[in-house]
Motif scaffolding. Structure first.
Motif, PDB file in Angstrom:
ATOM      1  N   ALA A 249       1.160   4.638   5.895  1.00 50.78           N
ATOM      2  CA  ALA A 249       2.377   4.470   5.107  1.00 50.78           C
ATOM      3  C   ALA A 249       2.139   3.587   3.885  1.00 50.78           C
ATOM      4  CB  ALA A 249       3.488   3.875   5.975  1.00 50.78           C
ATOM      5  N   LEU A 250       1.406   2.515   4.048  1.00 54.93           N
ATOM      6  CA  LEU A 250       1.184   1.640   2.889  1.00 54.93           C
ATOM      7  C   LEU A 250       0.222   2.284   1.903  1.00 54.93           C
ATOM      8  CD1 LEU A 250      -1.670  -0.287   2.729  1.00 54.93           C
ATOM      9  CD2 LEU A 250      -0.706  -1.090   4.875  1.00 54.93           C
ATOM     10  N   TRP A 251      -0.749   3.073   2.406  1.00 52.46           N
ATOM     11  CA  TRP A 251      -1.609   3.820   1.481  1.00 52.46           C
ATOM     12  C   TRP A 251      -0.772   4.839   0.710  1.00 52.46           C
ATOM     13  CZ3 TRP A 251      -5.274   4.749   6.177  1.00 52.46           C
ATOM     14  CH2 TRP A 251      -5.995   3.581   6.429  1.00 52.46           C
ATOM     15  N   LEU A 252       0.184   5.450   1.401  1.00 53.56           N
ATOM     16  CA  LEU A 252       1.129   6.345   0.732  1.00 53.56           C
ATOM     17  C   LEU A 252       1.880   5.598  -0.363  1.00 53.56           C
ATOM     18  CD1 LEU A 252       3.012   8.854   0.424  1.00 53.56           C
ATOM     19  CD2 LEU A 252       4.344   7.910   2.343  1.00 53.56           C
ATOM     20  N   GLY A 253       2.309   4.363  -0.072  1.00 49.10           N
ATOM     21  CA  GLY A 253       3.020   3.577  -1.074  1.00 49.10           C
ATOM     22  C   GLY A 253       2.175   3.311  -2.306  1.00 49.10           C
ATOM     23  N   ILE A 254       0.909   2.953  -2.096  1.00 43.98           N
ATOM     24  CA  ILE A 254       0.016   2.700  -3.230  1.00 43.98           C
ATOM     25  C   ILE A 254      -0.147   3.965  -4.067  1.00 43.98           C
ATOM     26  CG2 ILE A 254      -2.327   2.057  -3.906  1.00 43.98           C
ATOM     27  CD1 ILE A 254      -2.491   0.441  -1.263  1.00 43.98           C
ATOM     28  N   ALA A 255      -0.375   5.093  -3.383  1.00 44.80           N
ATOM     29  CA  ALA A 255      -0.549   6.367  -4.091  1.00 44.80           C
ATOM     30  C   ALA A 255       0.723   6.759  -4.839  1.00 44.80           C
ATOM     31  CB  ALA A 255      -0.942   7.464  -3.100  1.00 44.80           C
ATOM     32  N   THR A 256       1.876   6.479  -4.233  1.00 45.28           N
ATOM     33  CA  THR A 256       3.148   6.799  -4.872  1.00 45.28           C
ATOM     34  C   THR A 256       3.314   6.051  -6.184  1.00 45.28           C
ATOM     35  OG1 THR A 256       4.200   7.244  -2.735  1.00 45.28           O
ATOM     36  CG2 THR A 256       5.666   6.736  -4.590  1.00 45.28           C
ATOM     37  N   ASP A 257       2.960   4.770  -6.189  1.00 35.53           N
ATOM     38  CA  ASP A 257       3.093   4.008  -7.421  1.00 35.53           C
ATOM     39  C   ASP A 257       2.138   4.523  -8.493  1.00 35.53           C
ATOM     40  OD1 ASP A 257       4.374   1.686  -8.775  1.00 35.53           O
ATOM     41  OD2 ASP A 257       2.304   0.987  -8.931  1.00 35.53           O
ATOM     42  N   ALA A 258       0.935   4.939  -8.086  1.00 32.40           N
ATOM     43  CA  ALA A 258      -0.002   5.498  -9.064  1.00 32.40           C
ATOM     44  C   ALA A 258       0.572   6.766  -9.690  1.00 32.40           C
ATOM     45  CB  ALA A 258      -1.343   5.796  -8.386  1.00 32.40           C
ATOM     46  N   VAL A 259       1.180   7.621  -8.877  1.00 32.76           N
ATOM     47  CA  VAL A 259       1.788   8.846  -9.405  1.00 32.76           C
ATOM     48  C   VAL A 259       2.991   8.508 -10.280  1.00 32.76           C
ATOM     49  CG1 VAL A 259       2.974  10.996  -8.787  1.00 32.76           C
ATOM     50  CG2 VAL A 259       0.927  10.283  -7.525  1.00 32.76           C
ATOM     51  N   ASN A 260       3.758   7.495  -9.884  1.00 32.11           N
ATOM     52  CA  ASN A 260       4.890   7.069 -10.714  1.00 32.11           C
ATOM     53  C   ASN A 260       4.418   6.611 -12.092  1.00 32.11           C
ATOM     54  OD1 ASN A 260       6.690   7.625  -8.671  1.00 32.11           O
ATOM     55  ND2 ASN A 260       6.883   5.505  -7.991  1.00 32.11           N
ATOM     56  N   TYR A 357       0.072   1.156 -17.474  1.00 34.30           N
ATOM     57  CA  TYR A 357      -0.243   2.360 -16.719  1.00 34.30           C
ATOM     58  C   TYR A 357      -1.493   2.197 -15.853  1.00 34.30           C
ATOM     59  CZ  TYR A 357       2.923   4.366 -20.213  1.00 34.30           C
ATOM     60  OH  TYR A 357       4.000   4.635 -21.016  1.00 34.30           O
ATOM     61  N   SER A 358      -2.029   1.005 -15.780  1.00 34.21           N
ATOM     62  CA  SER A 358      -3.276   0.760 -15.054  1.00 34.21           C
ATOM     63  C   SER A 358      -3.162   1.139 -13.584  1.00 34.21           C
ATOM     64  CB  SER A 358      -3.661  -0.719 -15.160  1.00 34.21           C
ATOM     65  OG  SER A 358      -4.793  -0.992 -14.351  1.00 34.21           O
ATOM     66  N   VAL A 359      -4.180   1.845 -13.066  1.00 30.85           N
ATOM     67  CA  VAL A 359      -4.238   2.175 -11.644  1.00 30.85           C
ATOM     68  C   VAL A 359      -5.544   1.677 -11.026  1.00 30.85           C
ATOM     69  CG1 VAL A 359      -2.668   4.153 -11.806  1.00 30.85           C
ATOM     70  CG2 VAL A 359      -5.135   4.493 -12.162  1.00 30.85           C
ATOM     71  N   GLY A 360      -6.192   0.726 -11.701  1.00 28.27           N
ATOM     72  CA  GLY A 360      -7.448   0.194 -11.184  1.00 28.27           C
ATOM     73  C   GLY A 360      -7.294  -0.486  -9.837  1.00 28.27           C
ATOM     74  N   ARG A 361      -6.267  -1.314  -9.700  1.00 25.51           N
ATOM     75  CA  ARG A 361      -6.018  -2.003  -8.419  1.00 25.51           C
ATOM     76  C   ARG A 361      -5.687  -0.978  -7.333  1.00 25.51           C
ATOM     77  NH1 ARG A 361      -1.048  -3.543  -6.921  1.00 25.51           N
ATOM     78  NH2 ARG A 361      -0.345  -3.776  -9.094  1.00 25.51           N
ATOM     79  N   HIS A 362      -4.905   0.022  -7.686  1.00 30.63           N
ATOM     80  CA  HIS A 362      -4.535   1.052  -6.722  1.00 30.63           C
ATOM     81  C   HIS A 362      -5.785   1.776  -6.213  1.00 30.63           C
ATOM     82  CE1 HIS A 362      -1.180   0.271  -9.400  1.00 30.63           C
ATOM     83  NE2 HIS A 362      -0.348   0.860  -8.582  1.00 30.63           N
ATOM     84  N   TYR A 363      -6.663   2.103  -7.165  1.00 34.68           N
ATOM     85  CA  TYR A 363      -7.890   2.825  -6.821  1.00 34.68           C
ATOM     86  C   TYR A 363      -8.743   1.993  -5.860  1.00 34.68           C
ATOM     87  CZ  TYR A 363     -11.031   6.699  -8.126  1.00 34.68           C
ATOM     88  OH  TYR A 363     -11.786   7.847  -8.149  1.00 34.68           O
ATOM     89  N   ARG A 364      -8.956   0.736  -6.217  1.00 36.46           N
ATOM     90  CA  ARG A 364      -9.817  -0.115  -5.399  1.00 36.46           C
ATOM     91  C   ARG A 364      -9.211  -0.393  -4.024  1.00 36.46           C
ATOM     92  NH1 ARG A 364      -9.649  -4.663  -7.236  1.00 36.46           N
ATOM     93  NH2 ARG A 364      -8.428  -4.515  -9.155  1.00 36.46           N
ATOM     94  N   ASP A 365      -7.894  -0.576  -3.972  1.00 27.17           N
ATOM     95  CA  ASP A 365      -7.249  -0.840  -2.683  1.00 27.17           C
ATOM     96  C   ASP A 365      -7.332   0.367  -1.753  1.00 27.17           C
ATOM     97  OD1 ASP A 365      -6.609  -3.433  -3.336  1.00 27.17           O
ATOM     98  OD2 ASP A 365      -4.476  -3.055  -3.687  1.00 27.17           O
ATOM     99  N   THR A 366      -7.126   1.569  -2.289  1.00 26.60           N
ATOM    100  CA  THR A 366      -7.150   2.747  -1.414  1.00 26.60           C
ATOM    101  C   THR A 366      -8.564   3.103  -0.955  1.00 26.60           C
ATOM    102  OG1 THR A 366      -7.179   4.222  -3.359  1.00 26.60           O
ATOM    103  CG2 THR A 366      -5.044   3.779  -2.321  1.00 26.60           C
ATOM    104  N   LEU A 367      -9.587   2.678  -1.687  1.00 24.69           N
ATOM    105  CA  LEU A 367     -10.956   2.952  -1.244  1.00 24.69           C
ATOM    106  C   LEU A 367     -11.284   2.230   0.067  1.00 24.69           C
ATOM    107  CD1 LEU A 367     -12.969   2.871  -4.600  1.00 24.69           C
ATOM    108  CD2 LEU A 367     -12.418   4.871  -3.191  1.00 24.69           C
ATOM    109  N   SER A 368     -10.530   1.188   0.391  1.00 25.50           N
ATOM    110  CA  SER A 368     -10.763   0.474   1.650  1.00 25.50           C
ATOM    111  C   SER A 368     -10.296   1.286   2.850  1.00 25.50           C
ATOM    112  CB  SER A 368     -10.024  -0.867   1.639  1.00 25.50           C
ATOM    113  OG  SER A 368      -8.615  -0.675   1.736  1.00 25.50           O
ATOM    114  N   ALA A 369      -9.440   2.269   2.621  1.00 22.51           N
ATOM    115  CA  ALA A 369      -8.803   2.985   3.721  1.00 22.51           C
ATOM    116  C   ALA A 369      -9.807   3.657   4.659  1.00 22.51           C
ATOM    117  CB  ALA A 369      -7.825   4.025   3.164  1.00 22.51           C
TER     118      ALA A 369
END
Length: 392
Positions: A249-260, A357-369
């Protein structure tokens, strides 16, 4: 900040509204600093404590909200849109509380502990990793030693997520010195009864705010703080379901913000050239399909888990184990792929850290999944089950 409500008076709507307010007014403002400095998201956790969110899993009869899995998943996704590290800390806390709430009923000590948690909003961390077991949470080397109504044990943990910032710890260990590696128990160790020795540096690619260095945990306490029953049951019926659903669910949240952010970029492009469709609009439509698929998977699994109510026997079966494994694998692979698609839509402004529009943090956080309980280990377990499963 809103006035504190007694957790027993909080409704499902209050939980989600509090999550939105915390994400919007607190987590989003500090997310970049938490990531940049690799520091604990104290602002988010303080706000969650003030709003009673740390007792969301505590049953209502003990003063908590008694939140459903779907409620918790939505809450984690909301906070995850603002700060992945904050959402991970909250999710991991909820997982530990769920183990106590679901597996220690009838224990005067643990029922009293749940009441105190609802009142005092303590943060609970887990210690399931250990040097020498290769990442297998269902094996322990350390063992509980009991004497005169008390226990002692020491554990060399490879990671203790936010352990230095938690009041209490929930730790796995062998039942006793003669027990096998998989004959484990969960032990609650309270503030003042443990020390964290050593501790390395948590300087990672992503999820930097979870502050998860290795520690040697030296602990002691009264035997009543050992959860009744076996960890094998708590793992299958609570720890694995709550972990894989709330993490997803939280990975979904991160991805959602990137798409937003990608959508905001495309809309800005459209405003600059009225009457024309930006070339990236089609790619935005494509990534929204993938995002919806991930969202549906998370929500359906959470809803089906809730539908079981307190009927836990199915959770011990292979079909459910495979479903949780499949959700975790799918979410951990889809989330970074979605963020990557968002980056392709945004382009250089998504790559720059100082861009809205930066998604660098999103990218790095989701790579931990894929590394949180490694996908290779999970796939191996699923493969073993599929070899003997009859497809029921």
């Amino acid at each position: 900040m809103s006035a504190v409500l007694p957790p027993s008076m909080v409704s499902r709507g209050d939980l989600l509204e509090a999550s939105r307010a915390i994400a919007r007014d607190v987590s989003a403002h500090f997310a970049d600093a938490v990531d940049r400095e690799g520091r604990f998201p104290i602002e988010t956790i303080s706000a969650a404590r003030e709003r009673g969110l740390l007792s969301a899993v505590v049953p209502r009869e003990f003063g908590g909200l008694g939140a459903t899995m779907r409620d918790l998943a939505e809450s984690c996704a909301i906070v995850g849109q603002a700060c992945g590290s904050s959402a991970m800390v909250l999710a991991m806390h909820h997982i530990q509380v769920a183990c106590i709430a679901r597996h220690a009923r009838g224990s005067a000590f643990f029922e009293g502990y749940l009441r105190r948690l609802a009142d005092e909003q303590m943060l609970l961390a887990s210690v399931t990793s250990e040097v020498g077991v290769g990442g297998d949470t269902r094996s322990s080397l350390c063992a509980v030693e009991r004497a005169h109504g008390r226990f002692t044990f020491e554990k060399d943990a490879t990671t203790v997520s936010y352990g230095a910032h938690a009041e209490d710890l929930l730790i796995t260990a062998r039942r006793d010195a003669d027990a096998g590696a998989s004959d484990q128990v969960l032990v609650l160790v309270q503030k003042g009864d443990f020390t964290l020795e050593g501790g390395g540096v948590w300087d990672t690619l992503g999820m930097r705010g979870t502050c998860s260095p290795p520690f040697r945990v030296v602990s002691s306490g009264p035997e009543e703080q050992i959860l009744p029953g076996a960890f094998a049951d708590a793992s299958a019926e609570s720890m694995v379901p709550y972990s894989h659903i709330l993490w997803s669910a939280l990975w979904l949240g991160i991805a959602t913000d990137a798409v937003n952010r990608a959508a905001a970029f495309v809309r800005a492009e459209a405003r600059r050239k009225p009457g024309t469709m930006p070339p990236t609009a089609k790619r935005l439509a494509e990534v929204s399909v993938t995002l919806q698929s991930l969202r549906n998977n998370v929500q359906a699994t959470a809803a089906d888990f809730d539908a079981l109510d307190d009927h836990r026997a199915p959770l011990q079966t292979m079909p459910w184990a495979l479903r949780f494994n499949n959700l975790k694998i799918a979410a951990s692979e889809m989330a970074p792929a979605i963020v990557h698609q968002a980056l392709q839509i945004i382009g250089i402004l998504g790559y720059k850290n100082d861009s809205p529009y930066s998604v660098g943090r999103h990218y790095r956080d989701t790579l931990s999944a894929a590394l949180m309980v490694g996908n290779e280990r999970i796939l191996s377990k699923s493969a073993s089950m599929l070899l003997v499963s009859k497809g029921d």
